[in-house]
Scaffold this motif. Structure first.
Motif, PDB file in Angstrom:
ATOM      1  N   HIS A 344       0.833  -1.210   0.000  1.00  0.00           N
ATOM      2  CA  HIS A 344       0.000   0.000   0.000  1.00  0.00           C
ATOM      3  C   HIS A 344       0.861   1.251   0.000  1.00  0.00           C
ATOM      4  O   HIS A 344       0.395   2.340   0.338  1.00  0.00           O
ATOM      5  CB  HIS A 344      -0.915   0.007   1.228  1.00  0.00           C
ATOM      6  CG  HIS A 344      -2.050  -0.962   1.132  1.00  0.00           C
ATOM      7  ND1 HIS A 344      -1.946  -2.290   1.501  1.00  0.00           N
ATOM      8  CD2 HIS A 344      -3.317  -0.798   0.690  1.00  0.00           C
ATOM      9  CE1 HIS A 344      -3.103  -2.890   1.305  1.00  0.00           C
ATOM     10  NE2 HIS A 344      -3.946  -2.011   0.806  1.00  0.00           N
ATOM     11  N   THR A 390      -2.676  14.866   5.332  1.00  0.00           N
ATOM     12  CA  THR A 390      -3.290  13.998   4.320  1.00  0.00           C
ATOM     13  C   THR A 390      -2.658  12.612   4.356  1.00  0.00           C
ATOM     14  O   THR A 390      -3.353  11.595   4.227  1.00  0.00           O
ATOM     15  CB  THR A 390      -3.083  14.612   2.907  1.00  0.00           C
ATOM     16  OG1 THR A 390      -3.344  16.003   2.998  1.00  0.00           O
ATOM     17  CG2 THR A 390      -3.973  13.956   1.879  1.00  0.00           C
ATOM     18  N   GLU A 391      -1.341  12.568   4.544  1.00  0.00           N
ATOM     19  CA  GLU A 391      -0.675  11.268   4.636  1.00  0.00           C
ATOM     20  C   GLU A 391      -1.123  10.520   5.891  1.00  0.00           C
ATOM     21  O   GLU A 391      -1.303   9.298   5.860  1.00  0.00           O
ATOM     22  CB  GLU A 391       0.846  11.453   4.659  1.00  0.00           C
ATOM     23  CG  GLU A 391       1.423  11.877   3.319  1.00  0.00           C
ATOM     24  CD  GLU A 391       2.927  12.138   3.396  1.00  0.00           C
ATOM     25  OE1 GLU A 391       3.611  11.815   2.414  1.00  0.00           O
ATOM     26  OE2 GLU A 391       3.399  12.675   4.423  1.00  0.00           O
ATOM     27  N   ARG A 394      -4.401   8.967   5.112  1.00  0.00           N
ATOM     28  CA  ARG A 394      -4.218   7.763   4.279  1.00  0.00           C
ATOM     29  C   ARG A 394      -3.725   6.599   5.147  1.00  0.00           C
ATOM     30  O   ARG A 394      -4.250   5.487   5.058  1.00  0.00           O
ATOM     31  CB  ARG A 394      -3.198   8.025   3.159  1.00  0.00           C
ATOM     32  CG  ARG A 394      -3.716   8.773   1.961  1.00  0.00           C
ATOM     33  CD  ARG A 394      -4.679   7.935   1.114  1.00  0.00           C
ATOM     34  NE  ARG A 394      -4.031   6.778   0.481  1.00  0.00           N
ATOM     35  CZ  ARG A 394      -4.575   5.580   0.370  1.00  0.00           C
ATOM     36  NH1 ARG A 394      -5.774   5.342   0.876  1.00  0.00           N
ATOM     37  NH2 ARG A 394      -3.935   4.588  -0.235  1.00  0.00           N
ATOM     38  N   GLU A 397      -6.361   4.997   7.065  1.00  0.00           N
ATOM     39  CA  GLU A 397      -7.228   4.084   6.301  1.00  0.00           C
ATOM     40  C   GLU A 397      -6.524   2.743   6.115  1.00  0.00           C
ATOM     41  O   GLU A 397      -7.123   1.684   6.251  1.00  0.00           O
ATOM     42  CB  GLU A 397      -7.536   4.673   4.918  1.00  0.00           C
ATOM     43  CG  GLU A 397      -8.528   5.811   4.926  1.00  0.00           C
ATOM     44  CD  GLU A 397      -8.540   6.547   3.583  1.00  0.00           C
ATOM     45  OE1 GLU A 397      -8.208   5.927   2.542  1.00  0.00           O
ATOM     46  OE2 GLU A 397      -8.859   7.742   3.591  1.00  0.00           O
TER      47      GLU A 397
END
Ligand SMILES: *Cc1c(COP(=O)(O)O)cnc(C)c1O
Length: 421
Positions: A344, A390-391, A394, A397
Motif C-alpha cells: 500500500h 493527508t498522509e 491515508r 485508512e
C-alpha cells in the motif's frame, strides 16, 4: 592504444550502468509513498541540497591547502561548525565531524579506553543501537569488562542499578538519549550527574534526539555526544561527535591534523556543509516542528488505538520523542504487516531498520520483557518534517485495513491447521 580502448570500455560500462539505473522500471520515488520511517532516515531538505551542491562542483579545493581557493572551503567548514554548535548549545571547537553516527559512537568509547590502561570497564544499556552494543560486545570479547544495565517494561533505565555498576576501573558510561525503536527518553542529565560524581566519563548517543528536542550542552556535564546528519534531513555518511572542551580525547583515525587532531582524513566538505545547514534549519524549525509532528503522531496513535482492537503502545508514552509510535498488534506477525503495508506504499519499520531481514526479535522489546507475541507484533511509525495530515489520513485508512486482513488470514489458517501448529 590498448589503454585508450580500455578507457572507452570503462566509459561505456559507466554510461550503460547510469542509463540502467534511470530506466529501472521498479524504482520507487518518494512522491508515490507515505514515508513513516523517519527514525531510519529522513528526506534531504531542499535548502540543504542547495547549500551543499557548489561544494561538489565549483568549490572543490582541499580545506587544508594554503591558497584562497582552499581557504574558502575551510571557512565553509567553520560556518558549519558554528551552526551545529548553535543547535547543540556548545562551543564550535567542541564539534568533531565524522563519517556517521556509528563512527561517533565507536570513537567516544575507543577514546575513553585509551586514556587510562587501568580503566577498561564499560557501562552501557540493554537497549542501545547496534553501533554501540555490537562494539561493546566485541570489546568484551577482547577482554574489556562490560556491564549492561536493563530497563523496565516501559523501557525506563534503573539509575540506582547504573550507579551501583560503577567501579574505580570504569572508563565510560555510554547510554543513548532517546531510543530509536520506542522513542523512550533516558534522563541523561541525571546520568551525567552520576558520572561526574563518580569521576567517570559519560557519552550519549543523541542521534535520535538532535533536531527533535532542545539541547544545551553548555549547561551540562555530558562529556561526549553523537549525532548523524541523515536523521535530521541532512545527507547520509556524515555525523559529528561533540567532545566537551574540558574532557580528554584520543582519536581513532590517525593521519593528518584535520579536526584539530581529533579525526584525521580530508574532510567530506559538501556533507559537512550540508550538516551545518541541516542544523540551522532544525534550530529554526524545532519548536514549531515538534508541536506539529507530535500532533500528527498523537492523532495517528490514538485513532489506531480506537480503530484497531488489541493494540498496545510499547514504551513510556509520557517520556518519549514527539515523533515515534511503537505499536504491537496482537496476533500479527510484524514482518507480514510490513510487506502488506509496503504494497500500500506505506513505509514503516518492524523493530529496527538495521536488522530487517533478520529473524531476531527486537533486543529493545526483549529487554523490556514484553511477551514474545507482543514483541513479534511490534511496528514502528516515525513521523517527520515532510509528513502531511493527508498522509496521516491515508495511513489511518491503510493500517486498520491491513491489520484486520492479516488477523482474518491467521484465524482462517488456525481453523484449518490442527491445534498446536
Ligand atoms: C541511526 C542511528 C545510529 C547510526 O547512525 P549512522 O549515521 O547511520 O551510522 C546510531 N544510533 C542511533 C540511535 C540511530 O538512530
Amino acid at each position: 592504444m590498448r589503454l585508450g580502448l580500455r578507457l572507452s570500455d570503462a566509459t561505456l560500462l559507466y554510461m550503460s550502468s547510469v542509463r540502467g539505473l534511470n530506466s529501472l522500471p521498479s524504482m520507487i520515488s518518494s512522491e508515490q509513498i507515505i514515508y513513516l520511517d523517519n527514525n531510519a532516515t529522513t528526506q534531504l531538505d531542499p535548502a540543504v541540497i542547495e547549500e551543499m551542491l557548489p561544494f561538489l562542483t565549483r568549490f572543490f579545493g582541499n580545506p587544508s591547502s594554503g591558497y584562497r581557493f582552499g581557504a574558502q572551503v575551510r571557512s565553509a567548514i567553520d560556518l558549519a561548525r558554528q551552526r551545529l554548535a548553535v543547535l547543540l548549545g556548545c562551543e564550535p571547537g567542541e564539534v568533531v565531524f565524522t563519517s556517521c553516527g556509528t563512527e561517533s559512537n565507536n570513537a567516544a568509547i575507543n577514546s575513553a579506553l585509551q586514556l587510562d590502561p587501568a580503566r577498561q570497564h564499560i557501562v552501557t544499556t540493554a537497549v542501545e543501537h547496534s553501533a554501540t552494543w555490537r562494539h561493546c560486545d566485541l570489546l568484551s570479547k577482547r577482554g574489556c569488562p562490560v556491564t549492561t544495565i536493563g530497563v523496565d517494561a516501559e523501557g525506563n533505565l534503573d539509575l540506582e542499578e547504573l550507579e551501583r555498576a560503577l567501579t574505580p576501573q570504569t572508563a565510560i558510561i555510554s547510554a543513548m538519549w532517546a531510543n530509536n525503536e520506542t522513542g523512550v527518553i533516558f534522563p541523561v542529565e541525571q546520568i551525567a550527574e552520576i558520572a561526574r560524581r563518580n569521576r567517570v566519563l559519560f557519552h550519549t548517543d543523541a542521534i535520535q534526539v538532535v533536531g527533535k528536542i532542545p539541547i544545551r550542552l553548555a549547561d551540562s556535564t555530558i562529556n561526549s555526544l553523537s549525532l548523524s546528519a541523515h536523521k535530521l534531513h541532512g545527507p547520509k555518511g556524515v555525523g559529528a561527535l561533540y567532545v566537551n572542551q574540558r574532557s580528554a580525547f584520543k582519536p581513532s583515525l590517525i593521519g593528518g591534523s584535520q579536526e584539530n587532531n581529533r579525526r584525521a582524513g580530508t574532510e567530506n566538505v559538501a556533507s559537512i556543509v550540508a550538516l551545518g545547514k541541516a542544523a540551522e534549519c532544525a534550530a529554526a524549525a524545532l519548536a514549531d516542528e515538534a508541536t506539529r509532528v507530535r500532533a500528527m503522531r498523537d492523532r495517528f496513535e490514538t485513532t489506531v488505538l480506537e480503530r484497531v482492537p488489541d493494540t498496545f503502545v510499547n514504551g513510556n508514552r509520557r517520556v518519549r520523542l514527539p515523533n515515534t509510535s511503537n505499536l504491537s498488534f496482537a496476533g500479527v506477525e510484524s514482518g507480514a504487516a510490513l510487506m502488506m503495508l509496503d504494497r500500500h506504499q506505506l513505509c514503516c519499520s518492524a523493530g529496527s531498520a538495521c536488522r530487517t531481514g533478520s529473524l531476531d526479535a527486537s533486543h529493545v522489546l526483549r529487554a523490556m520483557k514484553l511477551d514474545a507475541d507482543r514483541t513479534r507484533a511490534s511496528m514502528r511509525f516515525s513521523f517527520g518534517r515532510f509528513n502531511t495530515e493527508t498522509e496521516v489520513d491515508r495511513a489511518l485508512e491503510i493500517v486498520p485495513k491491513v491489520i484486520s486482513k492479516l488477523r482474518s488470514l491467521s484465524s482462517a489458517s488456525a481453523v484449518r491447521e490442527p491445534a498446536g501448529v
